[in-house]
Design an enzyme around this catalytic site. Structure first.
Site, PDB file in Angstrom:
ATOM      1  N   GLU A 138      58.009  82.449 -48.223  1.00  0.00           N
ATOM      2  CA  GLU A 138      58.431  81.459 -49.221  1.00  0.00           C
ATOM      3  C   GLU A 138      57.190  80.759 -49.766  1.00  0.00           C
ATOM      4  O   GLU A 138      56.123  80.826 -49.130  1.00  0.00           O
ATOM      5  CB  GLU A 138      59.357  80.434 -48.553  1.00  0.00           C
ATOM      6  CG  GLU A 138      60.592  81.105 -47.976  1.00  0.00           C
ATOM      7  CD  GLU A 138      61.556  80.129 -47.311  1.00  0.00           C
ATOM      8  OE1 GLU A 138      61.244  78.911 -47.242  1.00  0.00           O
ATOM      9  OE2 GLU A 138      62.618  80.592 -46.891  1.00  0.00           O
ATOM     10  N   SER A 143      52.779  82.730 -42.737  1.00  0.00           N
ATOM     11  CA  SER A 143      52.489  83.117 -41.346  1.00  0.00           C
ATOM     12  C   SER A 143      53.489  82.513 -40.362  1.00  0.00           C
ATOM     13  O   SER A 143      53.886  83.151 -39.394  1.00  0.00           O
ATOM     14  CB  SER A 143      51.088  82.640 -40.955  1.00  0.00           C
ATOM     15  OG  SER A 143      50.128  83.141 -41.850  1.00  0.00           O
ATOM     16  N   PRO A 251      56.375  95.393 -35.210  1.00  0.00           N
ATOM     17  CA  PRO A 251      55.332  96.317 -34.731  1.00  0.00           C
ATOM     18  C   PRO A 251      55.276  97.622 -35.525  1.00  0.00           C
ATOM     19  O   PRO A 251      54.176  98.112 -35.838  1.00  0.00           O
ATOM     20  CB  PRO A 251      55.728  96.561 -33.271  1.00  0.00           C
ATOM     21  CG  PRO A 251      56.411  95.295 -32.860  1.00  0.00           C
ATOM     22  CD  PRO A 251      57.168  94.858 -34.084  1.00  0.00           C
ATOM     23  N   GLN A 252      56.429  98.172 -35.888  1.00  0.00           N
ATOM     24  CA  GLN A 252      56.397  99.416 -36.678  1.00  0.00           C
ATOM     25  C   GLN A 252      55.761  99.169 -38.045  1.00  0.00           C
ATOM     26  O   GLN A 252      54.994  99.986 -38.554  1.00  0.00           O
ATOM     27  CB  GLN A 252      57.805  99.982 -36.839  1.00  0.00           C
ATOM     28  CG  GLN A 252      57.824 101.236 -37.693  1.00  0.00           C
ATOM     29  CD  GLN A 252      59.061 102.063 -37.481  1.00  0.00           C
ATOM     30  OE1 GLN A 252      59.276 102.608 -36.412  1.00  0.00           O
ATOM     31  NE2 GLN A 252      59.893 102.188 -38.504  1.00  0.00           N
ATOM     32  N   GLU A 253      56.060  98.007 -38.643  1.00  0.00           N
ATOM     33  CA  GLU A 253      55.456  97.661 -39.932  1.00  0.00           C
ATOM     34  C   GLU A 253      53.931  97.601 -39.793  1.00  0.00           C
ATOM     35  O   GLU A 253      53.193  98.073 -40.655  1.00  0.00           O
ATOM     36  CB  GLU A 253      56.009  96.309 -40.414  1.00  0.00           C
ATOM     37  CG  GLU A 253      55.371  95.842 -41.719  1.00  0.00           C
ATOM     38  CD  GLU A 253      56.055  94.611 -42.323  1.00  0.00           C
ATOM     39  OE1 GLU A 253      57.166  94.254 -41.879  1.00  0.00           O
ATOM     40  OE2 GLU A 253      55.477  94.019 -43.242  1.00  0.00           O
ATOM     41  N   ARG A 254      53.453  97.038 -38.685  1.00  0.00           N
ATOM     42  CA  ARG A 254      51.998  96.904 -38.485  1.00  0.00           C
ATOM     43  C   ARG A 254      51.345  98.259 -38.247  1.00  0.00           C
ATOM     44  O   ARG A 254      50.254  98.526 -38.759  1.00  0.00           O
ATOM     45  CB  ARG A 254      51.731  95.936 -37.324  1.00  0.00           C
ATOM     46  CG  ARG A 254      52.115  94.546 -37.783  1.00  0.00           C
ATOM     47  CD  ARG A 254      52.119  93.475 -36.745  1.00  0.00           C
ATOM     48  NE  ARG A 254      52.581  92.264 -37.426  1.00  0.00           N
ATOM     49  CZ  ARG A 254      53.169  91.241 -36.860  1.00  0.00           C
ATOM     50  NH1 ARG A 254      53.395  91.249 -35.562  1.00  0.00           N
ATOM     51  NH2 ARG A 254      53.556  90.197 -37.570  1.00  0.00           N
TER      52      ARG A 254
HETATM   53  C1  LIG Z   1      50.671  92.058 -52.011  1.00  0.00           C
HETATM   54  C2  LIG Z   1      51.532  91.313 -51.031  1.00  0.00           C
HETATM   55  C3  LIG Z   1      52.745  91.852 -50.646  1.00  0.00           C
HETATM   56  C4  LIG Z   1      53.566  91.144 -49.768  1.00  0.00           C
HETATM   57  N1  LIG Z   1      54.818  91.646 -49.456  1.00  0.00           N
HETATM   58  C5  LIG Z   1      55.670  90.868 -48.749  1.00  0.00           C
HETATM   59  C6  LIG Z   1      57.039  91.263 -48.569  1.00  0.00           C
HETATM   60  O1  LIG Z   1      57.473  92.344 -49.006  1.00  0.00           O
HETATM   61  N2  LIG Z   1      57.868  90.427 -47.907  1.00  0.00           N
HETATM   62  C7  LIG Z   1      57.455  89.236 -47.403  1.00  0.00           C
HETATM   63  O2  LIG Z   1      58.258  88.519 -46.832  1.00  0.00           O
HETATM   64  N3  LIG Z   1      56.175  88.822 -47.559  1.00  0.00           N
HETATM   65  C8  LIG Z   1      55.284  89.607 -48.217  1.00  0.00           C
HETATM   66  N4  LIG Z   1      53.984  89.192 -48.396  1.00  0.00           N
HETATM   67  C9  LIG Z   1      53.566  87.906 -47.840  1.00  0.00           C
HETATM   68  C10 LIG Z   1      52.610  88.014 -46.662  1.00  0.00           C
HETATM   69  O3  LIG Z   1      53.263  88.518 -45.536  1.00  0.00           O
HETATM   70  C11 LIG Z   1      52.010  86.618 -46.454  1.00  0.00           C
HETATM   71  O4  LIG Z   1      51.144  86.369 -47.547  1.00  0.00           O
HETATM   72  C12 LIG Z   1      51.289  86.485 -45.137  1.00  0.00           C
HETATM   73  O5  LIG Z   1      52.196  86.509 -44.065  1.00  0.00           O
HETATM   74  C13 LIG Z   1      50.436  85.210 -45.061  1.00  0.00           C
HETATM   75  O6  LIG Z   1      51.217  84.101 -45.383  1.00  0.00           O
HETATM   76  P1  LIG Z   1      50.686  83.043 -46.476  1.00  0.00           P
HETATM   77  O7  LIG Z   1      50.295  83.801 -47.661  1.00  0.00           O
HETATM   78  O8  LIG Z   1      51.710  81.994 -46.634  1.00  0.00           O
HETATM   79  O9  LIG Z   1      49.394  82.446 -45.808  1.00  0.00           O
HETATM   80  P2  LIG Z   1      49.351  81.189 -44.801  1.00  0.00           P
HETATM   81  O10 LIG Z   1      50.373  81.385 -43.751  1.00  0.00           O
HETATM   82  O11 LIG Z   1      49.373  79.941 -45.604  1.00  0.00           O
HETATM   83  O12 LIG Z   1      47.909  81.370 -44.143  1.00  0.00           O
HETATM   84  C14 LIG Z   1      46.709  80.807 -44.699  1.00  0.00           C
HETATM   85  C15 LIG Z   1      45.551  81.163 -43.770  1.00  0.00           C
HETATM   86  O13 LIG Z   1      45.776  80.626 -42.490  1.00  0.00           O
HETATM   87  C16 LIG Z   1      45.605  81.647 -41.531  1.00  0.00           C
HETATM   88  N5  LIG Z   1      46.408  81.419 -40.333  1.00  0.00           N
HETATM   89  C17 LIG Z   1      47.727  81.562 -40.202  1.00  0.00           C
HETATM   90  N6  LIG Z   1      48.111  81.347 -38.935  1.00  0.00           N
HETATM   91  C18 LIG Z   1      46.979  81.073 -38.244  1.00  0.00           C
HETATM   92  C19 LIG Z   1      46.692  80.773 -36.887  1.00  0.00           C
HETATM   93  N7  LIG Z   1      47.665  80.714 -35.976  1.00  0.00           N
HETATM   94  N8  LIG Z   1      45.408  80.541 -36.538  1.00  0.00           N
HETATM   95  C20 LIG Z   1      44.417  80.600 -37.463  1.00  0.00           C
HETATM   96  N9  LIG Z   1      44.627  80.884 -38.755  1.00  0.00           N
HETATM   97  C21 LIG Z   1      45.898  81.118 -39.134  1.00  0.00           C
HETATM   98  C22 LIG Z   1      46.009  82.912 -42.229  1.00  0.00           C
HETATM   99  O14 LIG Z   1      45.495  84.054 -41.589  1.00  0.00           O
HETATM  100  C23 LIG Z   1      45.382  82.665 -43.589  1.00  0.00           C
HETATM  101  O15 LIG Z   1      44.021  83.019 -43.497  1.00  0.00           O
HETATM  102  C24 LIG Z   1      53.133  89.898 -49.237  1.00  0.00           C
HETATM  103  C25 LIG Z   1      51.887  89.385 -49.601  1.00  0.00           C
HETATM  104  C26 LIG Z   1      51.097  90.069 -50.502  1.00  0.00           C
HETATM  105  C27 LIG Z   1      49.783  89.443 -50.886  1.00  0.00           C
END
Ligand SMILES: Cc1cc2nc3c(=O)[nH]c(=O)nc-3n(C[C@H](O)[C@H](O)[C@H](O)COP(=O)(O)OP(=O)(O)OC[C@H]3O[C@@H](n4cnc5c(N)ncnc54)[C@H](O)[C@@H]3O)c2cc1C
Length: 388
Positions: A138, A143, A251-254
């Site tokens: 959202e 994350s 895990p499968q996605e990763r």
């Molecule tokens: C091209 C693309 C396709 C995507 N496709 C999908 C999809 O099909 N479905 C879907 O639901 N999402 C999708 N995503 C979203 C993607 O999974 C998220 O962008 C990702 O999970 C990171 O979330 P965020 O962008 O909100 O970053 P944030 O969660 O805001 O993270 C910001 C920074 O903080 C870091 N961070 C997070 N947690 C920690 C921690 N515990 N310790 C230290 N650092 C941390 C992150 O690594 C990052 O560097 C897609 C994203 C992109 C760019």
């Protein structure tokens, strides 16, 4: 034999695929070379892959390869899924997200949908008539999955969904979206559920097809839900079990992301050897400079090591033995190594490496997201750190 392909080939032959798998690979490769590779640049300009491609892939049996025959699938295993993914990665068809549909979205339907809903949706997903997407992220949450705010409230025999999602792959094309919803506002990770929304449902709208720095043919989009009413039966599995379901499937996605990295690094090494051997500067080829030749040698050694590790993960996943921590590790190592090596390879191409018409530049930009999506590298390290 292509000598550059031979030069870039890992030190030993792969052993995880059967003869039947390799025959399937020939079929997939022919499809990709005919139906995908010649058109992918056009799709990058269009920002989306045509739905017609999905139907053609469905006709050829390239979608949902792992789905059991009794559910209308091809009854293959993860090896077949890998082959489709690898052949698309070989031509860097980063917009064609068959793996997201077949190997990430469909398993949720297969494992958690009611028999009636499986019978309704799966045949259309196998044929390519209905394309799948999964909407977790959202605008205010990525994350930290348990912070999901999109809500689903039960009203009689329906769920009423409100909220918005962003960065959703296959967002413009999707006919069925698995929406991660909050179904208990007080219960954190124990208050989340997965609910399916079909295109055309009133209140469900697609926002922008987002402009990205890479993966230009992929229709990564915003999705909006405003009083969207879906039947109660669209809930996947048990109420409030969404977080656990996600943890089971992630895990499968990763591993899938790591599989793409492996082929990408091997292919781009091959192309870089080819380029550096023909590009003349200061009276010799780029390859003749020891600094570049050594980097390529180091890359070949590292990619060979990653291949052995990755194939071991694939083989163990096929036996149901790959843990969440190991899947996190192979994704972390694969994506970080891919980003580092592709950057070196681009550098060896000089200015041509920065030109979009050269594959290395596009592959480099496409690779960047691997360290972010499917759980970022930092999140992967957190998962691994829990085992320390
Ligand atoms: C091209 C693309 C396709 C995507 N496709 C999908 C999809 O099909 N479905 C879907 O639901 N999402 C999708 N995503 C979203 C993607 O999974 C998220 O962008 C990702 O999970 C990171 O979330 P965020 O962008 O909100 O970053 P944030 O969660 O805001 O993270 C910001 C920074 O903080 C870091 N961070 C997070 N947690 C920690 C921690 N515990 N310790 C230290 N650092 C941390 C992150 O690594 C990052 O560097 C897609 C994203 C992109 C760019």
């Amino acid at each position: 034999m292509d000598t550059n392909a031979a030069a870039a080939r890992p030190f030993r032959a792969r052993t995880i695929f059967s003869t039947e798998h390799e025959m399937f690979r020939d079929q997939v490769r022919r499809f990709v070379e005919r139906e995908v590779a010649p058109h992918h640049r056009d799709w990058e300009h269009a920002g989306v892959v045509p739905r017609e491609l999905w139907r053609r892939a469905g006709e050829q049996g390239l979608l949902c390869t792992m789905l059991p025959e009794e559910l209308g699938g091809a009854g293959g295993d993860f090896g077949h899924a890998c082959i489709v993914l690898e052949e698309l990665a070989r031509v860097n068809a980063s917009g064609v997200a068959f793996q997201l549909h077949s190997d990430i979205v469909v398993p949720y339907i297969q494992h958690y949908a009611t028999p009636e809903k499986r019978a309704e949706w799966l045949p259309k997903m196998v044929s390519g008539e209905m394309i799948g997407a999964i909407a977790m992220t959202e605008p205010g949450m990525g994350s930290d999955l348990k912070a999901v705010r999109t809500s689903a409230v039960r009203d009689g025999d329906e769920w009423v969904i409100n909220g918005s999602k962003t960065f959703i792959s296959n967002g413009q094309n999707a006919g069925l979206v698995i929406v991660v919803c909050r179904t208990d506002p007080e219960a954190g990770r124990r208050g989340m559920s997965l609910i399916c929304v079909e295109e055309g449902t009133p209140g469900f709208t697609r926002g922008r097809n987002l402009e990205k720095i890479g993966m230009h043919a992929q229709d990564t989009s915003e999705l909006f839900f405003e009083d969207v009413r879906v039947p109660a039966a669209n809930l996947l599995g048990e109420l409030n079990m969404g977080f656990r379901q996600l943890m089971h499937q992630l895990p499968q996605e990763r591993l899938i992301i790591a599989v793409r990295c492996g082929i990408s690094m091997e292919t781009m090494l091959e192309k870089t050897i080819e380029y550096t051997k023909q590009r003349q500067i200061f009276g010799q080829t780029v390859f003749d400079f020891q600094v570049h030749r050594f980097k390529l040698a180091q890359a070949k050694a590292e990619i060979g090591m990653f291949r052995v590790y990755l194939d071991d993960c694939i083989a163990r996943h096929m036996k149901g033995e790959l843990s969440a921590e190991e899947a996190a590790a192979v994704k972390l190592l694969g994506t970080e190594m891919q980003n580092r090596l592709l950057d070196d390879f681009l550098q060896m191409h000089g200015g041509y490496g920065y030109m979009a018409e050269y594959e290395i530049g596009r592959a480099w930009a496409d690779a960047r997201v691997g360290r972010i999506y499917g759980g970022s590298s930092e999140v992967m390290r957190e998962i691994i750190a829990r085992t320390l």
